[in-house]
Scaffold this motif. Sequence first.
Motif, PDB file in Angstrom:
ATOM      1  N   VAL A 129       0.828  -1.208   0.000  1.00  0.00           N
ATOM      2  CA  VAL A 129       0.000   0.000   0.000  1.00  0.00           C
ATOM      3  C   VAL A 129       0.864   1.262   0.000  1.00  0.00           C
ATOM      4  N   THR A 130       1.909   1.286   0.824  1.00  0.00           N
ATOM      5  CA  THR A 130       2.751   2.482   0.876  1.00  0.00           C
ATOM      6  C   THR A 130       3.467   2.713  -0.453  1.00  0.00           C
ATOM      7  N   SER A 131       3.974   1.647  -1.053  1.00  0.00           N
ATOM      8  CA  SER A 131       4.645   1.784  -2.346  1.00  0.00           C
ATOM      9  C   SER A 131       3.664   2.226  -3.427  1.00  0.00           C
ATOM     10  N   SER A 132       2.453   1.672  -3.396  1.00  0.00           N
ATOM     11  CA  SER A 132       1.435   2.043  -4.387  1.00  0.00           C
ATOM     12  C   SER A 132       1.031   3.502  -4.227  1.00  0.00           C
ATOM     13  N   TYR A 133       0.916   3.947  -2.985  1.00  0.00           N
ATOM     14  CA  TYR A 133       0.571   5.351  -2.735  1.00  0.00           C
ATOM     15  C   TYR A 133       1.643   6.276  -3.308  1.00  0.00           C
ATOM     16  N   ALA A 134       2.901   5.979  -2.989  1.00  0.00           N
ATOM     17  CA  ALA A 134       3.992   6.806  -3.498  1.00  0.00           C
ATOM     18  C   ALA A 134       4.023   6.789  -5.023  1.00  0.00           C
ATOM     19  N   GLY A 141      -1.797  12.535 -11.102  1.00  0.00           N
ATOM     20  CA  GLY A 141      -2.171  13.776 -10.423  1.00  0.00           C
ATOM     21  C   GLY A 141      -2.877  13.548  -9.108  1.00  0.00           C
ATOM     22  N   LEU A 142      -2.763  12.339  -8.532  1.00  0.00           N
ATOM     23  CA  LEU A 142      -3.445  12.045  -7.282  1.00  0.00           C
ATOM     24  C   LEU A 142      -3.030  13.038  -6.198  1.00  0.00           C
ATOM     25  N   ALA A 143      -4.031  13.556  -5.480  1.00  0.00           N
ATOM     26  CA  ALA A 143      -3.758  14.540  -4.429  1.00  0.00           C
ATOM     27  C   ALA A 143      -4.603  14.203  -3.201  1.00  0.00           C
ATOM     28  N   THR A 144      -4.201  13.173  -2.483  1.00  0.00           N
ATOM     29  CA  THR A 144      -4.911  12.772  -1.271  1.00  0.00           C
ATOM     30  C   THR A 144      -3.916  12.265  -0.248  1.00  0.00           C
ATOM     31  N   ASP A 145      -4.346  12.205   1.001  1.00  0.00           N
ATOM     32  CA  ASP A 145      -3.404  11.725   2.016  1.00  0.00           C
ATOM     33  C   ASP A 145      -3.401  10.205   2.068  1.00  0.00           C
ATOM     34  N   PHE A 146      -2.425   9.669   2.789  1.00  0.00           N
ATOM     35  CA  PHE A 146      -2.209   8.226   2.779  1.00  0.00           C
ATOM     36  C   PHE A 146      -3.364   7.466   3.415  1.00  0.00           C
ATOM     37  N   THR A 147      -3.900   7.971   4.520  1.00  0.00           N
ATOM     38  CA  THR A 147      -4.990   7.273   5.202  1.00  0.00           C
ATOM     39  C   THR A 147      -6.200   7.137   4.292  1.00  0.00           C
ATOM     40  N   PHE A 148      -6.563   8.198   3.615  1.00  0.00           N
ATOM     41  CA  PHE A 148      -7.690   8.167   2.674  1.00  0.00           C
ATOM     42  C   PHE A 148      -7.417   7.168   1.560  1.00  0.00           C
ATOM     43  N   PHE A 149      -6.178   7.158   1.059  1.00  0.00           N
ATOM     44  CA  PHE A 149      -5.798   6.237  -0.011  1.00  0.00           C
ATOM     45  C   PHE A 149      -5.938   4.785   0.446  1.00  0.00           C
ATOM     46  N   GLU A 151      -7.790   3.501   2.823  1.00  0.00           N
ATOM     47  CA  GLU A 151      -9.181   3.126   3.070  1.00  0.00           C
ATOM     48  C   GLU A 151      -9.884   2.698   1.789  1.00  0.00           C
ATOM     49  N   ARG A 152      -9.428   3.197   0.652  1.00  0.00           N
ATOM     50  CA  ARG A 152     -10.062   2.911  -0.631  1.00  0.00           C
ATOM     51  C   ARG A 152      -9.208   2.014  -1.529  1.00  0.00           C
ATOM     52  N   PHE A 153      -8.165   1.418  -0.935  1.00  0.00           N
ATOM     53  CA  PHE A 153      -7.244   0.611  -1.732  1.00  0.00           C
ATOM     54  C   PHE A 153      -7.912  -0.644  -2.277  1.00  0.00           C
ATOM     55  N   GLY A 154      -8.745  -1.271  -1.483  1.00  0.00           N
ATOM     56  CA  GLY A 154      -9.583  -2.355  -1.968  1.00  0.00           C
ATOM     57  C   GLY A 154      -8.850  -3.604  -2.429  1.00  0.00           C
ATOM     58  N   LEU A 155      -7.788  -3.994  -1.725  1.00  0.00           N
ATOM     59  CA  LEU A 155      -7.079  -5.210  -2.101  1.00  0.00           C
ATOM     60  C   LEU A 155      -7.796  -6.430  -1.532  1.00  0.00           C
ATOM     61  N   GLY A 156      -8.396  -7.225  -2.417  1.00  0.00           N
ATOM     62  CA  GLY A 156      -9.011  -8.485  -2.019  1.00  0.00           C
ATOM     63  C   GLY A 156      -8.216  -9.629  -2.601  1.00  0.00           C
ATOM     64  N   LEU A 157      -7.132 -10.002  -1.940  1.00  0.00           N
ATOM     65  CA  LEU A 157      -6.191 -10.966  -2.499  1.00  0.00           C
ATOM     66  C   LEU A 157      -6.809 -12.350  -2.731  1.00  0.00           C
ATOM     67  N   PRO A 158      -7.614 -12.898  -1.818  1.00  0.00           N
ATOM     68  CA  PRO A 158      -8.199 -14.224  -2.093  1.00  0.00           C
ATOM     69  C   PRO A 158      -9.053 -14.240  -3.360  1.00  0.00           C
TER      70      PRO A 158
END
Length: 332
Positions: A129-134, A141-149, A151-158
């Motif tokens: 998540v941190t690498s994807s955010y960076a 042009g993404l302009a949001t903070d990490f916590t918001f990002f 919360e909406r990352f939506g990784l459903g690995l299974p």
Amino acid sequence: MTRRAILHIGRHKTGTTGLQLFLESRGAELEKAGFCYPRSGRDLSPGQSREDQCAHHGLARSLMGPRDIVRQRLMALRPAFLDEVRNAHTVILSSEGFQNVAHLDLLAEFLDGFEIETICYLREYLAYVTSSYAQEIKGSGLATDFTFFEERFGLGLPGFMMIWGQVARRCKWRLYDRARLIEGNVIADFVATAGLPLQPPQNASESNLTISGNLLGFKLLLNMLGLHMREFGAPMNDLAMAHARFRGPIHVDLPTQQRMRGGNSCNRTLRDLFGEVPEVDFEAGNRIFDLTSLERDMQTILPKFAEFDRVASHPLIAALARGQIGVFDHVR
């Protein structure tokens, strides 16, 4: 003889760009051995960077959208693809964009006559998540903070693993952990996992560095001001390569780490697959908008962006260039 189609499907931030550049550069060697890393499905238009041109992002994008339109795109692409790979026993396709496609059955139709295998590298949840955010801040042009990002990352690995298991005859899941990768890098690991007749490079370098610290903060500021340009990639990579404080993990406090890791099933799935999975402590990471070093860092960063008139002429950036660091209080 059964023909194979090896799909490298990512995930993002697992050394994909370096691997794709490597495969593209070894196309002639692959062809001599009966393999093919085709040009078909790659966006080779002049406006694309070499990094983008060497991957099959065009094919991945063709799989996005309404089902009937996707089928038409694939039907148009298939004749040239089949002609290019006609002498190959194994075709290799690589794009991290494959992980987002909706119509995998149409991809299977496109590859009819091939036995599909996938290779995918998976990361520990918070590292991913941190690498994807960076990367999103850096490349868009993404302009949001990490916590918001997050919360909406939506990784459903299974679910992700399940749908690919329905398409591919064999799925090879690899943990993106240098201690477990063959020779400690993803290129050597992929070559061995895919059974390619290639000698990997002795010193594989990172082609798409993860930026952090005040360089990431500066790019986030540019995004907030509507100043994103794809041409910023080169100066950011140069700065990250030259200065350790501009690359690597970002700072995340310990309670936030625990909450984020506990709120997603990714790491539990990884432990089921691989056993123990290392979890980095991101409290030691580089802070975004670190005011203790901001003035020094702006003196290093701003000259690299002086050639971009839209940046240099913006009042806020001009104020930073004059050393008026207090203006940052308005964007924290």
